[in-house]
Design an enzyme around this catalytic site. Sequence first.
Site, PDB file in Angstrom:
ATOM      1  N   HIS A 172       0.825  -1.222   0.000  1.00  0.00           N
ATOM      2  CA  HIS A 172       0.000   0.000   0.000  1.00  0.00           C
ATOM      3  C   HIS A 172       0.857   1.269   0.000  1.00  0.00           C
ATOM      4  O   HIS A 172       0.304   2.373   0.039  1.00  0.00           O
ATOM      5  CB  HIS A 172      -0.943   0.021   1.199  1.00  0.00           C
ATOM      6  CG  HIS A 172      -1.948  -1.091   1.222  1.00  0.00           C
ATOM      7  ND1 HIS A 172      -2.806  -1.323   0.166  1.00  0.00           N
ATOM      8  CD2 HIS A 172      -2.230  -2.039   2.168  1.00  0.00           C
ATOM      9  CE1 HIS A 172      -3.579  -2.368   0.471  1.00  0.00           C
ATOM     10  NE2 HIS A 172      -3.245  -2.820   1.660  1.00  0.00           N
ATOM     11  N   ASP A 208      -2.439 -10.751  -2.149  1.00  0.00           N
ATOM     12  CA  ASP A 208      -3.013 -10.213  -0.917  1.00  0.00           C
ATOM     13  C   ASP A 208      -4.510  -9.950  -1.119  1.00  0.00           C
ATOM     14  O   ASP A 208      -4.956  -9.655  -2.236  1.00  0.00           O
ATOM     15  CB  ASP A 208      -2.294  -8.921  -0.535  1.00  0.00           C
ATOM     16  CG  ASP A 208      -2.688  -8.400   0.836  1.00  0.00           C
ATOM     17  OD1 ASP A 208      -1.959  -8.696   1.807  1.00  0.00           O
ATOM     18  OD2 ASP A 208      -3.724  -7.696   0.934  1.00  0.00           O
ATOM     19  N   HIS A 210      -6.174  -7.482  -0.423  1.00  0.00           N
ATOM     20  CA  HIS A 210      -6.476  -6.091  -0.772  1.00  0.00           C
ATOM     21  C   HIS A 210      -5.650  -5.655  -1.979  1.00  0.00           C
ATOM     22  O   HIS A 210      -4.537  -6.143  -2.194  1.00  0.00           O
ATOM     23  CB  HIS A 210      -6.172  -5.182   0.416  1.00  0.00           C
ATOM     24  CG  HIS A 210      -6.856  -5.626   1.675  1.00  0.00           C
ATOM     25  ND1 HIS A 210      -6.219  -6.383   2.628  1.00  0.00           N
ATOM     26  CD2 HIS A 210      -8.141  -5.476   2.078  1.00  0.00           C
ATOM     27  CE1 HIS A 210      -7.078  -6.661   3.604  1.00  0.00           C
ATOM     28  NE2 HIS A 210      -8.248  -6.123   3.291  1.00  0.00           N
ATOM     29  N   ASP A 298      -4.087 -12.857   3.757  1.00  0.00           N
ATOM     30  CA  ASP A 298      -5.249 -12.355   4.500  1.00  0.00           C
ATOM     31  C   ASP A 298      -6.563 -12.642   3.779  1.00  0.00           C
ATOM     32  O   ASP A 298      -7.632 -12.315   4.297  1.00  0.00           O
ATOM     33  CB  ASP A 298      -5.123 -10.866   4.837  1.00  0.00           C
ATOM     34  CG  ASP A 298      -4.657 -10.017   3.671  1.00  0.00           C
ATOM     35  OD1 ASP A 298      -4.438 -10.565   2.575  1.00  0.00           O
ATOM     36  OD2 ASP A 298      -4.498  -8.792   3.854  1.00  0.00           O
TER      37      ASP A 298
HETATM   38 ZN   LIG Z   1      -4.178  -7.101   2.789  1.00  0.00          ZN
END
Ligand SMILES: [Zn+2]
Length: 360
Positions: A172, A208, A210, A298
Amino acid sequence: MPASPFPAVWTERHRLHDPGGEVWVGVPIPGTEVVARGDLIREALETAGFPILPPAAHGAGHLHRVHEPAMVDYLRTAHQDWVAAGYPEEPGQDRVVPYTFALPQMVADRPFRLPVAPSARAGVYIADTTTLIGRGTFDAAVAAADCALTAAEMALAGTPAVYAVCRPPGHHAGRSFCGGSCYLNNAALAAQALRDGGVDRVAVVDLDAHHGNGTQDIFYDRGDVLYSSVHVDPGAGWFPHFVGYADEQGRGPGEGANLNRPVAPACGDGPWLEAVADLCRAAAAHRAAALVVSLGVDGAAGDPESPLGISPAGFCRAAEALAGLRLPTVFVQEGGYDLNRLGGLVVGTLEAFAAAGGQP
Ligand SMILES: [Zn+2]
């Protein structure tokens, strides 16, 4: 015959980063990106027989290959400036956390002013209130970057697959911003190191849960590094909310070198693995000569940070699909917050990759 585990790069310096919780919708909460994550992964690797190596130190010049130097300087001095300003005593906050943000519509097309107040300066470089900076955060982030850079150098030297146990995670973090518990973009640093080491074309595959908005930001205008990601649909209300949609396909020389495959919450293995297959096809079509895998786990069923519901077997099937590319591969740890399952998920995925002959 069991496949021999491949090397992992790990450092105890990850423990220097203790975010001490986060602030979400204005409320202090415990947070899930905790120190135990790095140690649980190491224990699982040791038990499974993975050789564990320390990272080599790299200078700021490596960081500047993907990050704006002013942002790296900010991260290095943010906490000491915060303490010098007295915030730990009044109002009683010992971690750097922004309270105001330099939104583009407020500051674009005007001369840039770096705020004098450290509390406001945080809102230039940190995108949210869940990415706190403590005393050791910068040193730990640099150590995580060193793990990724060391792993990339091992791949360049001929090690077929290497795993960088990066904590804090990185995907991120963009060229000039931090966010989502990420400070320096470990996967982007690894991809850039592969490019700088002579690999013409690199593919980043982000598993991931996200979207890796930071990695997308860094490579969005470039055609030499493909960024591809499967993640929970931001349009269904999930972080990073503002980006990660399928119509973001790169720009200029990078047009077509960005692939987002958002999937629905609670999609389970089937749709997720179809998306992973698409990412693998894109890496092959990109004619990548090396692979960086942003290995967040995750997406697993039971993880507190995502609703995807992927099974451990699903991660193994994904690893086998990646192994089918037969490319030198650098795995970089991203998210994964179910402390009871984290180590097993990571090791299981890596073992499935090795067992499938994931080597050139
Ligand atoms: Zn994540």
